[in-house]
Design a protein around this motif. Structure first.
Motif, PDB file in Angstrom:
ATOM      1  N   VAL A  19      11.059  51.598  85.712  1.00 47.49           N
ATOM      2  CA  VAL A  19      11.063  50.156  85.438  1.00 47.49           C
ATOM      3  C   VAL A  19       9.657  49.737  85.013  1.00 47.49           C
ATOM      4  CG1 VAL A  19      11.276  47.864  86.502  1.00 47.49           C
ATOM      5  CG2 VAL A  19      12.987  49.624  86.984  1.00 47.49           C
ATOM      6  N   ILE A  20       9.607  48.899  83.960  1.00 45.87           N
ATOM      7  CA  ILE A  20       8.318  48.332  83.548  1.00 45.87           C
ATOM      8  C   ILE A  20       8.308  46.863  83.933  1.00 45.87           C
ATOM      9  CG2 ILE A  20       6.682  48.020  81.670  1.00 45.87           C
ATOM     10  CD1 ILE A  20       8.297  49.866  80.018  1.00 45.87           C
ATOM     11  N   ASN A  27       8.897  38.125  81.636  1.00 41.91           N
ATOM     12  CA  ASN A  27       9.966  37.981  82.643  1.00 41.91           C
ATOM     13  C   ASN A  27       9.722  36.940  83.726  1.00 41.91           C
ATOM     14  OD1 ASN A  27      10.966  41.483  82.654  1.00 41.91           O
ATOM     15  ND2 ASN A  27      11.707  39.773  81.449  1.00 41.91           N
ATOM     16  N   ASP A 125      18.461  40.873  73.997  1.00 41.03           N
ATOM     17  CA  ASP A 125      18.057  41.024  75.406  1.00 41.03           C
ATOM     18  C   ASP A 125      16.611  41.508  75.458  1.00 41.03           C
ATOM     19  OD1 ASP A 125      18.371  40.738  78.126  1.00 41.03           O
ATOM     20  OD2 ASP A 125      19.773  42.397  78.386  1.00 41.03           O
ATOM     21  N   PHE A 127      15.340  43.971  77.610  1.00 39.19           N
ATOM     22  CA  PHE A 127      15.240  45.428  77.758  1.00 39.19           C
ATOM     23  C   PHE A 127      16.568  46.088  77.430  1.00 39.19           C
ATOM     24  CE2 PHE A 127      11.531  44.447  80.311  1.00 39.19           C
ATOM     25  CZ  PHE A 127      10.733  45.576  80.184  1.00 39.19           C
ATOM     26  N   ALA A 129      18.243  49.671  78.725  1.00 36.99           N
ATOM     27  CA  ALA A 129      18.083  50.877  79.555  1.00 36.99           C
ATOM     28  C   ALA A 129      19.352  51.723  79.393  1.00 36.99           C
ATOM     29  CB  ALA A 129      17.828  50.483  81.006  1.00 36.99           C
ATOM     30  N   ASN A 130      20.364  51.483  80.242  1.00 32.82           N
ATOM     31  CA  ASN A 130      21.617  52.241  80.114  1.00 32.82           C
ATOM     32  C   ASN A 130      22.685  51.513  79.303  1.00 32.82           C
ATOM     33  OD1 ASN A 130      20.687  54.480  81.545  1.00 32.82           O
ATOM     34  ND2 ASN A 130      21.091  53.468  83.496  1.00 32.82           N
ATOM     35  N   GLY A 131      22.354  50.332  78.837  1.00 34.21           N
ATOM     36  CA  GLY A 131      23.263  49.622  77.934  1.00 34.21           C
ATOM     37  C   GLY A 131      24.312  48.762  78.614  1.00 34.21           C
ATOM     38  N   GLU A 132      24.266  48.665  79.944  1.00 32.45           N
ATOM     39  CA  GLU A 132      25.322  47.921  80.662  1.00 32.45           C
ATOM     40  C   GLU A 132      25.372  46.449  80.247  1.00 32.45           C
ATOM     41  OE1 GLU A 132      27.483  49.117  83.100  1.00 32.45           O
ATOM     42  OE2 GLU A 132      26.799  51.100  82.511  1.00 32.45           O
ATOM     43  N   ALA A 133      24.206  45.816  80.159  1.00 31.79           N
ATOM     44  CA  ALA A 133      24.173  44.383  79.822  1.00 31.79           C
ATOM     45  C   ALA A 133      24.724  44.171  78.412  1.00 31.79           C
ATOM     46  CB  ALA A 133      22.750  43.845  79.940  1.00 31.79           C
ATOM     47  N   LYS A 157      14.006  51.432  76.263  1.00 33.75           N
ATOM     48  CA  LYS A 157      13.573  52.673  76.905  1.00 33.75           C
ATOM     49  C   LYS A 157      14.466  53.771  76.325  1.00 33.75           C
ATOM     50  CE  LYS A 157      14.001  50.769  80.948  1.00 33.75           C
ATOM     51  NZ  LYS A 157      14.060  50.630  82.416  1.00 33.75           N
TER      52      LYS A 157
HETATM   53  P1  5GP Z   1      20.815  48.038  80.886  1.00 40.92           P
HETATM   54  O1  5GP Z   1      21.893  47.035  81.130  1.00 40.92           O
HETATM   55  O2  5GP Z   1      20.619  48.387  79.454  1.00 40.92           O
HETATM   56  O3  5GP Z   1      20.946  49.251  81.771  1.00 40.92           O
HETATM   57  O4  5GP Z   1      19.467  47.335  81.373  1.00 40.92           O
HETATM   58  C1  5GP Z   1      19.017  46.197  80.695  1.00 40.92           C
HETATM   59  C2  5GP Z   1      18.895  45.028  81.620  1.00 40.92           C
HETATM   60  O5  5GP Z   1      18.255  45.402  82.840  1.00 40.92           O
HETATM   61  C3  5GP Z   1      18.034  43.964  80.969  1.00 40.92           C
HETATM   62  O6  5GP Z   1      18.801  42.774  80.918  1.00 40.92           O
HETATM   63  C4  5GP Z   1      16.822  43.808  81.881  1.00 40.92           C
HETATM   64  O7  5GP Z   1      16.820  42.529  82.452  1.00 40.92           O
HETATM   65  C5  5GP Z   1      16.958  44.846  82.952  1.00 40.92           C
HETATM   66  N1  5GP Z   1      15.997  45.968  82.789  1.00 40.92           N
HETATM   67  C6  5GP Z   1      16.290  47.261  82.498  1.00 40.92           C
HETATM   68  N2  5GP Z   1      15.183  48.012  82.503  1.00 40.92           N
HETATM   69  C7  5GP Z   1      14.155  47.191  82.800  1.00 40.92           C
HETATM   70  C8  5GP Z   1      12.745  47.406  82.963  1.00 40.92           C
HETATM   71  O8  5GP Z   1      12.203  48.508  82.834  1.00 40.92           O
HETATM   72  N3  5GP Z   1      12.001  46.299  83.254  1.00 40.92           N
HETATM   73  C9  5GP Z   1      12.548  45.071  83.420  1.00 40.92           C
HETATM   74  N4  5GP Z   1      11.709  44.070  83.702  1.00 40.92           N
HETATM   75  N5  5GP Z   1      13.879  44.835  83.274  1.00 40.92           N
HETATM   76  C10 5GP Z   1      14.672  45.895  82.968  1.00 40.92           C
END
Ligand code: 5GP
Length: 193
Positions: A19-20, A27, A125, A127, A129-133, A157
């Motif tokens: 996590v960054i 944020n 969005d 970030f 990461a795994n694309g869930e959002a 990421k």
């Molecule tokens: P995903 O749904 O792609 O796994 O993660 C994206 C969501 O998780 C973004 O809406 C963001 O708010 C949060 N997120 C994922 N990785 C990070 C990170 O490294 N830093 C922060 N600040 N938020 C993250």
């Protein structure tokens, strides 16, 4: 080097679990200049896509999404994590999204009133990461019968699976900066420019 990479290197903190923390400009405290640059970047990338609506999820997607929507001169809509008492089940689309940072699954909702079958939706969005959002937001757009024209991400990421999942669905993804690795608390970008 791009404005966003410079700022991440200057002020970003690498936390455990890949996590960054970018609380000082994205944020928590928000730098409007950085948001302005981000909005212009997404506008130029997707300006030919016929965008009619920008969609994000609360809370941290709202800042980049509203500035992007202002450039397109279209409304910005955000998926809500709390259930408004004013909106009954027939009036909303809903989906479950697992939060990468909080490790909880929340039901998010949007009003059917604000997403129509003829909408062309740009998802934004902070970030990826795994694309869930992003996948949850795509699900909401699909429930409305509308079209996703692309996903715009501030910080991707790239060592996580989000981009692969979105590309497998055929959705164009544009990330302003792409991080290759956070190993040993060092931020390595994918492209050197
Ligand atoms: P995903 O749904 O792609 O796994 O993660 C994206 C969501 O998780 C973004 O809406 C963001 O708010 C949060 N997120 C994922 N990785 C990070 C990170 O490294 N830093 C922060 N600040 N938020 C993250």
């Amino acid at each position: 080097m791009s404005y966003l990479k410079e700022r991440i290197l200057k002020d970003g903190k690498v936390l455990p679990n890949n996590v960054i923390k970018v609380d000082s400009f994205m944020n928590h405290q928000i730098d409007p200049q950085i948001m302005q640059e981000i909005g212009i970047d997404f506008y130029y990338r997707f300006r030919q896509a016929g965008v009619t609506k920008v969609l994000t999820i609360e809370a941290s997607g709202i800042a980049p999404a509203i500035i992007t929507a202002a450039h397109f001169k279209v409304p910005m809509l955000f998926a809500k994590k709390t259930q408004p008492s004013t909106l009954n089940n027939q009036e909303r689309y809903e989906t479950d999204i697992h939060s990468y940072t909080k490790d909880v699954t929340s039901r998010v909702i949007i009003s059917k009133q604000y997403l129509r079958a003829d909408d062309r939706v740009l998802i934004i969005d902070d970030f990826l990461a795994n694309g869930e959002a992003a996948l949850g937001l795509i699900d909401l757009v699909e429930q409305a019968g509308a079209t996703v024209v692309g996903v715009g991400i501030c910080i991707e990421k790239s060592f996580q699976v989000g981009r692969q999942k979105l590309e497998a669905k055929g959705v164009p993804v544009h990330s302003i900066c792409r991080i290759a690795s956070l190993e040993n608390q060092q931020i390595e970008f994918l492209e050197s420019n």
